[in-house]
Design a protein around this motif. Sequence first.
Motif, PDB file in Angstrom:
ATOM      1  N   ALA A  89       0.803  -1.195  -0.064  1.00 27.38           N
ATOM      2  CA  ALA A  89      -0.091  -0.096   0.099  1.00 27.38           C
ATOM      3  C   ALA A  89       0.688   1.041   0.008  1.00 27.38           C
ATOM      4  N   TYR A  90       1.956   1.244   0.831  1.00 27.10           N
ATOM      5  CA  TYR A  90       2.694   2.290   0.866  1.00 27.10           C
ATOM      6  C   TYR A  90       3.755   2.459  -0.236  1.00 27.10           C
ATOM      7  N   VAL A  91       4.088   1.356  -0.781  1.00 29.68           N
ATOM      8  CA  VAL A  91       4.876   1.298  -2.272  1.00 29.68           C
ATOM      9  C   VAL A  91       4.023   1.988  -3.138  1.00 29.68           C
ATOM     10  N   TYR A  92       2.782   1.663  -3.020  1.00 25.38           N
ATOM     11  CA  TYR A  92       1.897   2.460  -4.153  1.00 25.38           C
ATOM     12  C   TYR A  92       1.750   3.808  -4.103  1.00 25.38           C
ATOM     13  N   ALA A  93       1.512   4.009  -2.900  1.00 21.72           N
ATOM     14  CA  ALA A  93       1.003   5.698  -2.609  1.00 21.72           C
ATOM     15  C   ALA A  93       2.292   6.393  -2.825  1.00 21.72           C
ATOM     16  N   PHE A  94       3.419   5.964  -2.284  1.00 16.22           N
ATOM     17  CA  PHE A  94       4.535   6.806  -2.456  1.00 16.22           C
ATOM     18  C   PHE A  94       5.274   6.820  -3.780  1.00 16.22           C
ATOM     19  N   THR A  95       4.965   5.633  -4.536  1.00 16.04           N
ATOM     20  CA  THR A  95       5.297   5.582  -6.141  1.00 16.04           C
ATOM     21  C   THR A  95       4.532   6.882  -6.690  1.00 16.04           C
ATOM     22  N   THR A  96       3.216   6.596  -6.703  1.00 18.32           N
ATOM     23  CA  THR A  96       2.364   7.609  -7.247  1.00 18.32           C
ATOM     24  C   THR A  96       2.844   9.191  -6.870  1.00 18.32           C
ATOM     25  N   MET A  97       2.881   9.303  -5.359  1.00 20.23           N
ATOM     26  CA  MET A  97       3.351  10.796  -5.141  1.00 20.23           C
ATOM     27  C   MET A  97       4.610  11.237  -5.636  1.00 20.23           C
ATOM     28  N   ILE A  98       5.535  10.363  -5.492  1.00 19.20           N
ATOM     29  CA  ILE A  98       6.801  10.874  -5.824  1.00 19.20           C
ATOM     30  C   ILE A  98       7.146  10.831  -7.453  1.00 19.20           C
ATOM     31  N   VAL A  99       6.580   9.882  -7.999  1.00 17.76           N
ATOM     32  CA  VAL A  99       6.672  10.370  -9.409  1.00 17.76           C
ATOM     33  C   VAL A  99       5.795  11.307  -9.902  1.00 17.76           C
ATOM     34  N   SER A 100       4.961  11.633  -9.642  1.00 15.56           N
ATOM     35  CA  SER A 100       4.059  12.719 -10.000  1.00 15.56           C
ATOM     36  C   SER A 100       4.873  14.091  -9.704  1.00 15.56           C
ATOM     37  N   PHE A 101       5.290  14.028  -8.295  1.00 13.22           N
ATOM     38  CA  PHE A 101       6.104  15.346  -8.051  1.00 13.22           C
ATOM     39  C   PHE A 101       7.337  15.419  -8.890  1.00 13.22           C
ATOM     40  N   VAL A 102       8.219  14.636  -8.944  1.00  7.75           N
ATOM     41  CA  VAL A 102       9.395  14.713  -9.757  1.00  7.75           C
ATOM     42  C   VAL A 102       9.073  14.727 -11.172  1.00  7.75           C
ATOM     43  N   PHE A 103       8.026  14.435 -11.963  1.00  2.00           N
ATOM     44  CA  PHE A 103       7.822  14.879 -13.246  1.00  2.00           C
ATOM     45  C   PHE A 103       7.318  15.998 -13.138  1.00  2.00           C
ATOM     46  N   GLY A 104       6.467  16.422 -12.166  1.00  2.00           N
ATOM     47  CA  GLY A 104       5.898  17.858 -12.081  1.00  2.00           C
ATOM     48  C   GLY A 104       7.212  18.893 -11.662  1.00  2.00           C
ATOM     49  N   THR A 105       8.007  18.563 -11.020  1.00  2.00           N
ATOM     50  CA  THR A 105       9.274  19.499 -10.749  1.00  2.00           C
ATOM     51  C   THR A 105      10.016  19.812 -11.965  1.00  2.00           C
ATOM     52  N   PHE A 106      10.358  18.954 -12.791  1.00  2.00           N
ATOM     53  CA  PHE A 106      11.000  19.016 -14.185  1.00  2.00           C
ATOM     54  C   PHE A 106       9.980  19.869 -15.057  1.00  2.00           C
ATOM     55  N   ILE A 107       8.875  19.654 -14.887  1.00  2.00           N
ATOM     56  CA  ILE A 107       7.825  20.338 -15.963  1.00  2.00           C
ATOM     57  C   ILE A 107       7.761  21.781 -15.370  1.00  2.00           C
ATOM     58  N   TYR A 108       7.435  21.881 -14.266  1.00  2.00           N
ATOM     59  CA  TYR A 108       6.811  23.254 -13.814  1.00  2.00           C
ATOM     60  C   TYR A 108       7.940  23.942 -12.826  1.00  2.00           C
ATOM     61  N   SER A 109       8.257  23.481 -11.926  1.00  2.00           N
ATOM     62  CA  SER A 109       9.500  24.169 -11.042  1.00  2.00           C
ATOM     63  C   SER A 109      10.740  24.477 -11.673  1.00  2.00           C
ATOM     64  N   VAL A 110      11.522  23.566 -12.320  1.00  2.00           N
ATOM     65  CA  VAL A 110      12.499  24.052 -12.864  1.00  2.00           C
ATOM     66  C   VAL A 110      12.399  25.092 -13.928  1.00  2.00           C
ATOM     67  N   PRO A 111      11.489  25.152 -14.980  1.00  2.00           N
ATOM     68  CA  PRO A 111      11.249  26.277 -15.633  1.00  2.00           C
ATOM     69  C   PRO A 111      10.879  27.579 -14.736  1.00  2.00           C
ATOM     70  N   VAL A 112      10.242  27.371 -13.909  1.00  2.00           N
ATOM     71  CA  VAL A 112       9.614  28.828 -13.043  1.00  2.00           C
ATOM     72  C   VAL A 112      11.217  29.148 -12.539  1.00  2.00           C
ATOM     73  N   TRP A 113      11.897  28.418 -11.900  1.00  2.00           N
ATOM     74  CA  TRP A 113      13.162  28.588 -11.244  1.00  2.00           C
ATOM     75  C   TRP A 113      14.137  29.130 -12.460  1.00  2.00           C
ATOM     76  N   ALA A 114      14.184  28.640 -13.435  1.00  2.00           N
ATOM     77  CA  ALA A 114      15.266  29.205 -14.462  1.00  2.00           C
ATOM     78  C   ALA A 114      14.789  30.411 -15.062  1.00  2.00           C
ATOM     79  N   LYS A 115      13.344  30.643 -15.140  1.00  2.00           N
ATOM     80  CA  LYS A 115      13.223  32.007 -15.717  1.00  2.00           C
ATOM     81  C   LYS A 115      12.880  32.886 -14.602  1.00  2.00           C
ATOM     82  N   SER A 116      12.961  32.672 -13.224  1.00  2.97           N
ATOM     83  CA  SER A 116      12.633  33.677 -12.096  1.00  2.97           C
ATOM     84  C   SER A 116      11.282  34.175 -12.395  1.00  2.97           C
ATOM     85  N   TRP A 117      10.116  33.283 -12.750  1.00  2.00           N
ATOM     86  CA  TRP A 117       8.749  33.716 -12.818  1.00  2.00           C
ATOM     87  C   TRP A 117       8.308  33.969 -11.425  1.00  2.00           C
ATOM     88  N   SER A 118       7.561  34.892 -11.287  1.00  2.00           N
ATOM     89  CA  SER A 118       6.811  35.169  -9.834  1.00  2.00           C
ATOM     90  C   SER A 118       5.585  34.107  -9.795  1.00  2.00           C
TER      91      SER A 118
END
Length: 443
Positions: free
Chosen positions: A414-443
């Motif tokens: 159960a915890y492997v499934y939950a953490f896999t869903t959360m970690i994969v979604s968050f890591v992909f989201g970080t590359f898609i959203y957070s990294v460009p925001v940091w790189a471009k210094s968007w507010s």
Amino acid sequence: MDYGHNDCEPRRSGSFSRISSTNSSFRRQSFNFNQSGANDDSDHLSVSEAGDIGDRALHSKRHSGNESGRPVFPFEENLVLPIQEHSFKESHLPTPSPSSPDAILHDKGQNQDCKKELPWFMTYISSRVHLAVLGILGVLTRYLLEKLFGPQVVGATSDNSYMYVDLPPNMIGSFLMGWFGVVFKGDISKFSPELAVGLTTGYLGSLTTFSGWNQKMLELSVNGQWVFSFLGFFLGLFLVAYSFIFGVETAKGVKWVFNKTNLNSKCGFELKNNIISESILIVLMITLLGLLWGVSIALLKRDFESDKSTSQLWLGCIVGPIGVWIRFYLAKFNGKGLGRQHIMKWMPFGTLIANVSASCIMATFATLKKAVKDEHFDIVATGIQFGLCGCLSTVSTFIAEFGAMRESVDPWKAYVYAFTTMIVSFVFGTFIYSVPVWAKSWS
């Protein structure tokens, strides 16, 4: 259901660790997967299908075997669940549960001598329309709950807190999943299997959203609020999990009262009204879908230039059913495993793909909104996020699967499934959203 002696009088049986064969076509029983009779493979398969199995049963019934099933939670021991016998006669596969959408749509759980089924094409149309209508109603409910508990009214949630705005819809949807996805889904399916599936996969799946949850945690982290982001995931999982458990327990109590008062419908009455009532329901649901889409389109045209908030809602109502349908079809991968060897059958890959992909789409549009400074684009992007992504991802099914795994012989999954869903979604989201925001210094 156990319809012995070829009559329409239901007879209750206890909890079994295997499927015994009788002369009846359908029977009532529950399955406790902590019993010793279940093998490891069937346990994995069952746990992965605690939520949805998509459209698989539509084909398996026509071709010879329903290969799916889900174990009943131990707290469901005293509940009566319908199953189909033909593919379980000589196996140790556990009982299909009312939580499996197409097991409800096509395994009616009734004696074939007592109840006739709709033609397959009517069942197909009806199920998709129910998913769409109740999906739209789920979007509207989520919007109202966000506004009610948000800063402008109650003030319990905020965009700048780990008490994220989608938390109340996720908790309420998980609570209701315990009612309509576990305890009462079999009873609702006696009247209309399509309605039972629409309530869980359509309404509750759209009322709850994993992608919105993940995006709020990304927005907290991108602003340096890592502690809030961690607490948002940790407390969010805890709260929705116990909302689901509380829903099951309260519904079980109500079920016990119903059983004590002998409020049971007669099979003959169902036979008399089945085809007519379901046909009328199909017409009503098609009409309601047309009205909901028509009103949403009209209000979107009216508010597009003047009211940003409601425009996003109406667009979300228009595209929301697309997300529900995609998630319904992705659910066929639950219990399939990976590769020809079907490894990791216990992992519900359909739900995992739906939640991760919706989170990635959500993050993509969030990034585009930062790059494209246009109010009209912002309305369209937010509407797609709220409707399509919100309905494509789900917390109610996710937490039902999580709960089933916690009660299995290997609760760590159960915890492997939950953490896999959360970690994969968050890591992909970080590359898609957070990294460009940091790189471009968007507010």
